[in-house]
Design a protein around this motif. Structure first.
Motif, PDB file in Angstrom:
ATOM      1  N   ILE A 206      50.322  41.784  45.298  1.00 27.95           N
ATOM      2  CA  ILE A 206      49.935  42.827  46.238  1.00 27.95           C
ATOM      3  C   ILE A 206      48.567  43.384  45.859  1.00 27.95           C
ATOM      4  O   ILE A 206      48.347  43.756  44.701  1.00 27.95           O
ATOM      5  CB  ILE A 206      50.959  43.988  46.260  1.00 27.95           C
ATOM      6  CG1 ILE A 206      52.359  43.451  46.551  1.00 27.95           C
ATOM      7  CG2 ILE A 206      50.542  45.048  47.270  1.00 27.95           C
ATOM      8  CD1 ILE A 206      52.510  42.814  47.915  1.00 27.95           C
ATOM      9  N   CYS A 207      47.664  43.454  46.820  1.00 30.01           N
ATOM     10  CA  CYS A 207      46.344  44.030  46.558  1.00 30.01           C
ATOM     11  C   CYS A 207      46.513  45.476  46.124  1.00 30.01           C
ATOM     12  O   CYS A 207      47.222  46.257  46.771  1.00 30.01           O
ATOM     13  CB  CYS A 207      45.472  43.962  47.809  1.00 30.01           C
ATOM     14  SG  CYS A 207      43.898  44.840  47.651  1.00 30.01           S
ATOM     15  N   GLN A 208      45.860  45.856  45.033  1.00 35.99           N
ATOM     16  CA  GLN A 208      46.058  47.198  44.490  1.00 35.99           C
ATOM     17  C   GLN A 208      45.197  48.262  45.165  1.00 35.99           C
ATOM     18  O   GLN A 208      45.251  49.418  44.771  1.00 35.99           O
ATOM     19  CB  GLN A 208      45.807  47.162  42.978  1.00 35.99           C
ATOM     20  CG  GLN A 208      46.865  46.330  42.251  1.00 35.99           C
ATOM     21  CD  GLN A 208      46.656  46.263  40.756  1.00 35.99           C
ATOM     22  OE1 GLN A 208      45.689  45.692  40.283  1.00 35.99           O
ATOM     23  NE2 GLN A 208      47.585  46.851  40.017  1.00 35.99           N
ATOM     24  N   CYS A 210      44.407  47.989  49.158  1.00 39.07           N
ATOM     25  CA  CYS A 210      44.968  48.129  50.514  1.00 39.07           C
ATOM     26  C   CYS A 210      46.493  48.034  50.515  1.00 39.07           C
ATOM     27  O   CYS A 210      47.141  48.334  51.524  1.00 39.07           O
ATOM     28  CB  CYS A 210      44.375  47.088  51.454  1.00 39.07           C
ATOM     29  SG  CYS A 210      44.865  45.376  51.095  1.00 39.07           S
ATOM     30  N   GLU A 211      47.076  47.569  49.403  1.00 40.51           N
ATOM     31  CA  GLU A 211      48.521  47.458  49.218  1.00 40.51           C
ATOM     32  C   GLU A 211      49.165  46.452  50.180  1.00 40.51           C
ATOM     33  O   GLU A 211      50.341  46.554  50.505  1.00 40.51           O
ATOM     34  CB  GLU A 211      49.186  48.839  49.344  1.00 40.51           C
ATOM     35  CG  GLU A 211      48.662  49.844  48.322  1.00 40.51           C
ATOM     36  CD  GLU A 211      49.326  51.212  48.452  1.00 40.51           C
ATOM     37  OE1 GLU A 211      50.360  51.299  49.147  1.00 40.51           O
ATOM     38  OE2 GLU A 211      48.802  52.178  47.856  1.00 40.51           O
ATOM     39  N   GLU A 212      48.368  45.473  50.614  1.00 35.89           N
ATOM     40  CA  GLU A 212      48.878  44.397  51.454  1.00 35.89           C
ATOM     41  C   GLU A 212      49.084  43.140  50.610  1.00 35.89           C
ATOM     42  O   GLU A 212      48.418  42.958  49.578  1.00 35.89           O
ATOM     43  CB  GLU A 212      47.900  44.094  52.589  1.00 35.89           C
ATOM     44  CG  GLU A 212      47.752  45.221  53.602  1.00 35.89           C
ATOM     45  CD  GLU A 212      49.017  45.432  54.417  1.00 35.89           C
ATOM     46  OE1 GLU A 212      49.753  44.451  54.618  1.00 35.89           O
ATOM     47  OE2 GLU A 212      49.248  46.579  54.858  1.00 35.89           O
ATOM     48  N   PRO A 213      49.999  42.232  51.029  1.00 31.08           N
ATOM     49  CA  PRO A 213      50.197  40.996  50.273  1.00 31.08           C
ATOM     50  C   PRO A 213      48.906  40.167  50.227  1.00 31.08           C
ATOM     51  O   PRO A 213      48.055  40.262  51.116  1.00 31.08           O
ATOM     52  CB  PRO A 213      51.298  40.270  51.068  1.00 31.08           C
ATOM     53  CG  PRO A 213      51.990  41.354  51.825  1.00 31.08           C
ATOM     54  CD  PRO A 213      50.941  42.363  52.158  1.00 31.08           C
ATOM     55  N   PRO A 215      46.268  37.407  50.850  1.00 34.66           N
ATOM     56  CA  PRO A 215      46.053  36.763  52.156  1.00 34.66           C
ATOM     57  C   PRO A 215      46.527  35.315  52.227  1.00 34.66           C
ATOM     58  O   PRO A 215      46.780  34.796  53.310  1.00 34.66           O
ATOM     59  CB  PRO A 215      44.540  36.857  52.353  1.00 34.66           C
ATOM     60  CG  PRO A 215      43.988  36.950  50.963  1.00 34.66           C
ATOM     61  CD  PRO A 215      44.994  37.738  50.195  1.00 34.66           C
ATOM     62  N   CYS A 248      42.554  41.854  46.920  1.00 34.43           N
ATOM     63  CA  CYS A 248      42.354  40.783  47.885  1.00 34.43           C
ATOM     64  C   CYS A 248      40.840  40.586  48.059  1.00 34.43           C
ATOM     65  O   CYS A 248      40.050  41.493  47.750  1.00 34.43           O
ATOM     66  CB  CYS A 248      43.023  41.118  49.220  1.00 34.43           C
ATOM     67  SG  CYS A 248      42.263  42.499  50.109  1.00 34.43           S
ATOM     68  N   ASN A 250      38.893  40.713  50.578  1.00 30.03           N
ATOM     69  CA  ASN A 250      38.264  41.696  51.450  1.00 30.03           C
ATOM     70  C   ASN A 250      38.013  43.013  50.722  1.00 30.03           C
ATOM     71  O   ASN A 250      36.915  43.585  50.794  1.00 30.03           O
ATOM     72  CB  ASN A 250      39.143  41.935  52.680  1.00 30.03           C
ATOM     73  CG  ASN A 250      38.435  42.765  53.739  1.00 30.03           C
ATOM     74  OD1 ASN A 250      37.321  42.447  54.139  1.00 30.03           O
ATOM     75  ND2 ASN A 250      39.075  43.834  54.179  1.00 30.03           N
ATOM     76  N   CYS A 251      39.012  43.490  49.987  1.00 29.78           N
ATOM     77  CA  CYS A 251      38.856  44.751  49.254  1.00 29.78           C
ATOM     78  C   CYS A 251      37.888  44.585  48.084  1.00 29.78           C
ATOM     79  O   CYS A 251      37.160  45.519  47.734  1.00 29.78           O
ATOM     80  CB  CYS A 251      40.218  45.246  48.757  1.00 29.78           C
ATOM     81  SG  CYS A 251      41.239  45.970  50.073  1.00 29.78           S
TER      82      CYS A 251
END
Length: 274
Positions: A206-208, A210-213, A215, A248, A250-251
């Motif tokens: 999990i991206c630390q 945005c907290e999204e899985p 990609p 991720c 992007n972040c």
């Protein structure tokens, strides 16, 4: 016989040092040296008036004259135009960072000059002369620091944003499908593989930020995240568990572009949990 200047390609001079060696003027993009019987060409990419660029191994250099149409009979334009038939030696310097003059080497006019439309210093359209130049000793690779290229790119990006759409299309249509390559010097940092692996395991896919899985997954089936140092190594940050997180792509790009204070604070809190 060429002037014995003692310079090697990729040497970086200040303006004062350049003047001292060639005994030329302090300002200007085309400086004639009576002392060296040489024409010193300076392409300053930190300024936005002239549109000089490499296309393949040819450097397309804009002539002299800041207002109205340029003339081949004007001042140093004439010297450069006739340089293949005279004993005047031509040298090229590029500037990517103020007061850092990178010596490219001796150049020669490789084709006939041609005209194109550019803006003058008052932003009025006019015709300029473009001189196609080649290095006489092309086997030497010029080493240019990454920071210099970033400075140049920033200037060009600002220039491009100011163009009207029709002018932008004209400029983009001139882009070469065979761009030249340049040797860039980068500064690297040794990173601890164990710190990086720990940060990724702590994130657990999990991206630390945005907290999204993650990609996507790698070929090994592992969630793809990139490690990021909250305080950048280039600014003195440490390669430790408390300063390393997994993001991720992007972040990760967002942090290197914006580095917003609220995001930094969030990542510090995440990284403090061991």
């Amino acid at each position: 016989m060429s002037f014995e200047h003692g310079l090697q390609p990729s040497d970086v001079l200040t303006n004062q040092e350049l003047m001292s060696i060639f005994k030329c003027a302090m300002v200007g993009g085309m400086r004639f040296s009576h002392y060296a019987n040489a024409l010193v060409l300076i392409s300053d990419h930190t300024k936005s008036l002239y549109d000089d660029r490499w296309i393949g191994n040819v450097f397309h250099y804009t002539g002299m004259g800041q207002v109205e149409n340029q003339s081949l009979d004007y001042s140093q334009n004439k010297k450069l135009y006739e340089s293949n038939r005279t004993d005047v030696t031509v040298y090229l310097f590029e500037v990517f960072k103020p007061n850092h003059y990178i010596f490219q080497g001796e150049v020669y006019l490789s084709d006939d000059p041609y005209q194109e439309q550019q803006l003058d210093k008052y932003k009025d359209p006019r015709l300029v002369w473009i001189f196609p130049l080649r290095l006489k000793n092309e086997q030497n690779e010029i080493l240019i620091p990454t920071e210099f290229f970033k400075s140049r790119d920033s200037v060009q990006e600002k220039r491009a944003k100011k163009l009207a759409e029709d002018e932008l299309i004209k400029r983009a249509s001139r882009a070469s499908n065979k761009p030249g390559s340049r040797m860039i010097v980068t500064k690297g940092y040794e990173r601890d593989a164990y710190v990086s692996e720990y940060a990724k395991r702590r994130a657990n896919g999990i991206c630390q930020l945005c907290e999204e899985p993650a990609p996507f997954h790698t070929k090994k089936g592992e969630p793809y995240l990139e490690t990021h140092h909250i305080e950048w190594l280039s600014k003195g940050g440490e390669d430790t568990m408390e300063n390393t997180v997994a993001l991720c792509p992007n972040c990760h790009r967002k942090m290197h572009s914006l580095n917003a204070k609220k995001d930094v604070e969030k990542l510090r809190a995440v990284a403090s949990i061991i």
